[in-house]
Design an enzyme around this catalytic site. Structure first.
Site, PDB file in Angstrom:
ATOM      1  N   SER A 145       0.818  -1.237  -0.030  1.00 42.10           N
ATOM      2  CA  SER A 145       0.229  -0.246  -0.078  1.00 42.10           C
ATOM      3  C   SER A 145       1.126   1.329  -0.062  1.00 42.10           C
ATOM      4  O   SER A 145       2.110   1.365   0.368  1.00 42.10           O
ATOM      5  CB  SER A 145      -0.785  -0.079   1.104  1.00 42.10           C
TER       6      SER A 145
ATOM      7  N   TYR B   1      -2.169  -1.505  10.249  1.00 41.72           N
ATOM      8  CA  TYR B   1      -2.556  -2.051   8.811  1.00 41.72           C
ATOM      9  C   TYR B   1      -1.147  -1.242   8.438  1.00 41.72           C
ATOM     10  O   TYR B   1      -0.484  -2.688   7.921  1.00 41.72           O
ATOM     11  CB  TYR B   1      -3.651  -1.082   8.772  1.00 41.72           C
TER      12      TYR B   1
ATOM     13  N   LYS C  12       2.038  -4.296   6.694  1.00 46.38           N
ATOM     14  CA  LYS C  12       2.093  -3.691   4.988  1.00 46.38           C
ATOM     15  C   LYS C  12       3.678  -3.678   4.674  1.00 46.38           C
ATOM     16  O   LYS C  12       4.691  -4.421   4.220  1.00 46.38           O
ATOM     17  CB  LYS C  12       1.487  -2.853   4.114  1.00 46.38           C
TER      18      LYS C  12
HETATM   19  N1  UFG Z   1     -13.196  10.249   3.338  1.00 48.96           N
HETATM   20  C1  UFG Z   1     -14.197  11.774   4.199  1.00 48.96           C
HETATM   21  N2  UFG Z   1     -15.238  10.937   4.263  1.00 48.96           N
HETATM   22  C2  UFG Z   1     -15.218  10.123   4.261  1.00 48.96           C
HETATM   23  C3  UFG Z   1     -14.152   9.039   3.851  1.00 48.96           C
HETATM   24  C4  UFG Z   1     -13.869   9.491   3.263  1.00 48.96           C
HETATM   25  O1  UFG Z   1     -14.333  12.727   3.614  1.00 48.96           O
HETATM   26  O2  UFG Z   1     -16.857   9.489   4.226  1.00 48.96           O
HETATM   27  C5  UFG Z   1     -11.890  11.803   3.327  1.00 48.96           C
HETATM   28  C6  UFG Z   1     -10.526  11.322   3.994  1.00 48.96           C
HETATM   29  O3  UFG Z   1     -10.765  12.077   5.385  1.00 48.96           O
HETATM   30  C7  UFG Z   1      -9.772  10.461   2.607  1.00 48.96           C
HETATM   31  C8  UFG Z   1      -9.957  10.617   1.400  1.00 48.96           C
HETATM   32  O4  UFG Z   1     -11.360  10.836   1.859  1.00 48.96           O
HETATM   33  O5  UFG Z   1      -9.165  12.267   2.609  1.00 48.96           O
HETATM   34  C9  UFG Z   1      -9.948   9.313   1.278  1.00 48.96           C
HETATM   35  O6  UFG Z   1     -10.197   8.394   1.683  1.00 48.96           O
HETATM   36  P1  UFG Z   1     -10.167   6.381   2.348  1.00 48.96           P
HETATM   37  O7  UFG Z   1     -10.412   6.562   3.817  1.00 48.96           O
HETATM   38  O8  UFG Z   1     -10.981   6.372   0.637  1.00 48.96           O
HETATM   39  O9  UFG Z   1      -8.631   6.764   1.751  1.00 48.96           O
HETATM   40  P2  UFG Z   1      -7.276   7.220   2.296  1.00 48.96           P
HETATM   41  O10 UFG Z   1      -6.677   7.153   2.017  1.00 48.96           O
HETATM   42  O11 UFG Z   1      -7.473   7.527   4.163  1.00 48.96           O
HETATM   43  O12 UFG Z   1      -6.976   4.764   2.857  1.00 48.96           O
HETATM   44  C10 UFG Z   1      -6.520   4.438   1.636  1.00 48.96           C
HETATM   45  C11 UFG Z   1      -6.942   2.831   1.734  1.00 48.96           C
HETATM   46  C12 UFG Z   1      -6.059   2.354   2.737  1.00 48.96           C
HETATM   47  C13 UFG Z   1      -5.075   3.206   3.219  1.00 48.96           C
HETATM   48  C14 UFG Z   1      -3.915   4.081   2.680  1.00 48.96           C
HETATM   49  C15 UFG Z   1      -3.011   4.448   2.367  1.00 48.96           C
HETATM   50  O13 UFG Z   1      -8.018   2.816   2.091  1.00 48.96           O
HETATM   51  O14 UFG Z   1      -6.124   1.180   2.997  1.00 48.96           O
HETATM   52  O15 UFG Z   1      -4.838   5.024   1.537  1.00 48.96           O
HETATM   53  O16 UFG Z   1      -3.018   6.099   2.596  1.00 48.96           O
HETATM   54  F1  UFG Z   1      -3.780   2.248   4.233  1.00 48.96           F
END
Ligand code: UFG
Length: 339
Positions: free
Chosen positions: A124, A149, A153
């Site tokens: 990741s 998590y 990785k």
């Molecule tokens: N977000 C919102 N509202 C929500 C969900 C997410 O605004 O309800 C925002 C988050 O704050 C973030 C973006 O959307 O800015 C993306 O969020 P995600 O949870 O979809 O993805 P992340 O980038 O936080 O996480 C992903 C993977 C993880 C991994 C991570 C590494 O899901 O498994 O990338 O950066 F660890």
């Protein structure tokens, strides 16, 4: 050639199984159904017109895993099976280490015993933390992971590098950015358990009326519109990258250690509000949202430089955000119709 796909009924795993079958690999799936459902197997068969072998068990069960290796001429593995919820990993650290690392070691023991090479690991972009410069290429320094998590990785990568060097094996570490979308047939996609953590499943469920309103976590980031930026990559493109990485390992004649590392993204950053707008324009469905405080542990921006994968694997993601989000919506309609 038989390829073991662990977690092969999961989100990225199921799409990859279809691409492997389309490329005439025999596929042996081990999946304990802890974050997947059995009907996905039938849908894979329908799409690919071929049947993968399926074993429903937990990879920590060494004796069952050994029987799989006895029964099939396995010549490679793509290892998707892992717990993946960032928040949950902080609450259940030991479960995450046990599940994600013991299962990996059990497979590597079989590889060692039977002198098998060709191992592909689901890593990741979380291994980079908040990188100091964008875009993130494979030489960007790794930082301390922000979650358990993420640590599993990083540790998985280290274990595999030592495995490759210690036993002269070929491995590929694939660092995914943010996978989204569903199969164009609308028969494979993400099945979040309970309230989705990730952005796109939440957007889709809000559009479907399952969730009332999307919370946008923060609009005060130093980005163009103030919301956080990620590199959203279409899951079918991602699945194809696994086949390309596997073929590259198989065709590599080296009898020394091979450690390939690839960032898999589009190279383009999109903000949370970009995703909402792209979803609305792709589907014509409104997504109500509210701006909330930042989510703890979130980074500001992450997008890939995926040139290495293009140069060495001949792979590139060319699906647009709109196209990918449209498939997520079609998948949601299918899931709703099943309930
Ligand atoms: N977000 C919102 N509202 C929500 C969900 C997410 O605004 O309800 C925002 C988050 O704050 C973030 C973006 O959307 O800015 C993306 O969020 P995600 O949870 O979809 O993805 P992340 O980038 O936080 O996480 C992903 C993977 C993880 C991994 C991570 C590494 O899901 O498994 O990338 O950066 F660890």
């Amino acid at each position: 050639m038989a390829i073991l796909v662990t977690g092969g009924l999961g989100y990225i795993g199921s799409h990859t199984v279809v691409e492997l079958l389309n490329n005439d690999f025999e596929v042996v799936i081990v999946d304990d159904l802890s974050n997947s459902e059995k009907f996905i197997l039938k849908n894979i068969e329908e799409i690919a017109g071929k049947k993968p072998v399926f074993y429903p068990f937990d990879l920590k069960r060494k004796e069952l895993l050994e029987q799989v290796f006895e029964a099939h001429p396995i010549e490679g593995c793509i290892n998707f099976a892992a717990y993946k919820a960032v928040g949950e990993s902080q609450e259940k650290p030991i479960d995450y280490y046990e599940n994600n690392l013991f299962s990996l070691i059990n497979i590597l023991q079989e590889f060692k015993k039977r002198n098998i090479s060709n191992f592909i690991f689901s890593s990741s972009c979380t291994v980079y933390g908040q990188a100091d410069t964008m875009p993130i290429d494979e030489n960007t320094p790794l930082k301390a992971a922000e979650s358990v998590y993420g640590k599993t990785k990083q540790m998985g990568e280290e274990i595999l590098k030592d495995f490759a060097v210690g036993y002269q094996k070929k491995i590929s570490l694939l660092r995914y950015f943010n996978p989204i979308g569903a199969h164009p047939s609308a028969r494979l996609g993400e099945l979040p358990i309970g309230i989705p953590n990730n952005l796109v499943p939440y957007v889709v469920q809000t559009a479907a009326g399952i969730r009332e309103i999307l919370s946008v976590w923060g609009d005060d980031y130093p980005t163009e519109d103030g919301t956080a930026v990620r590199d959203y990559i279409y899951v079918v493109d991602l699945a194809k990258a696994h086949v390309a990485a596997l073929k590259s390992l198989i065709n590599n004649p080296s009898d020394k250690a091979v450690i390939d590392v690839y960032n898999l993204g589009t190279g383009k950053g999109s903000s949370v509000l970009d995703v909402v707008k792209a979803f609305e324009s792709a589907t014509g469905v409104k997504v109500p949202y509210q701006i909330c405080d930042r989510r703890e542990g979130d980074i500001t921006v992450a997008y890939a430089n995926a040139d290495k994968a293009e140069k060495e694997l001949g792979w590139k993601s060319d699906t647009t955000l709109e196209e990918a989000l449209k498939t997520s919506w079609e998948w949601q309609k299918y899931v709703t119709s099943r309930n």
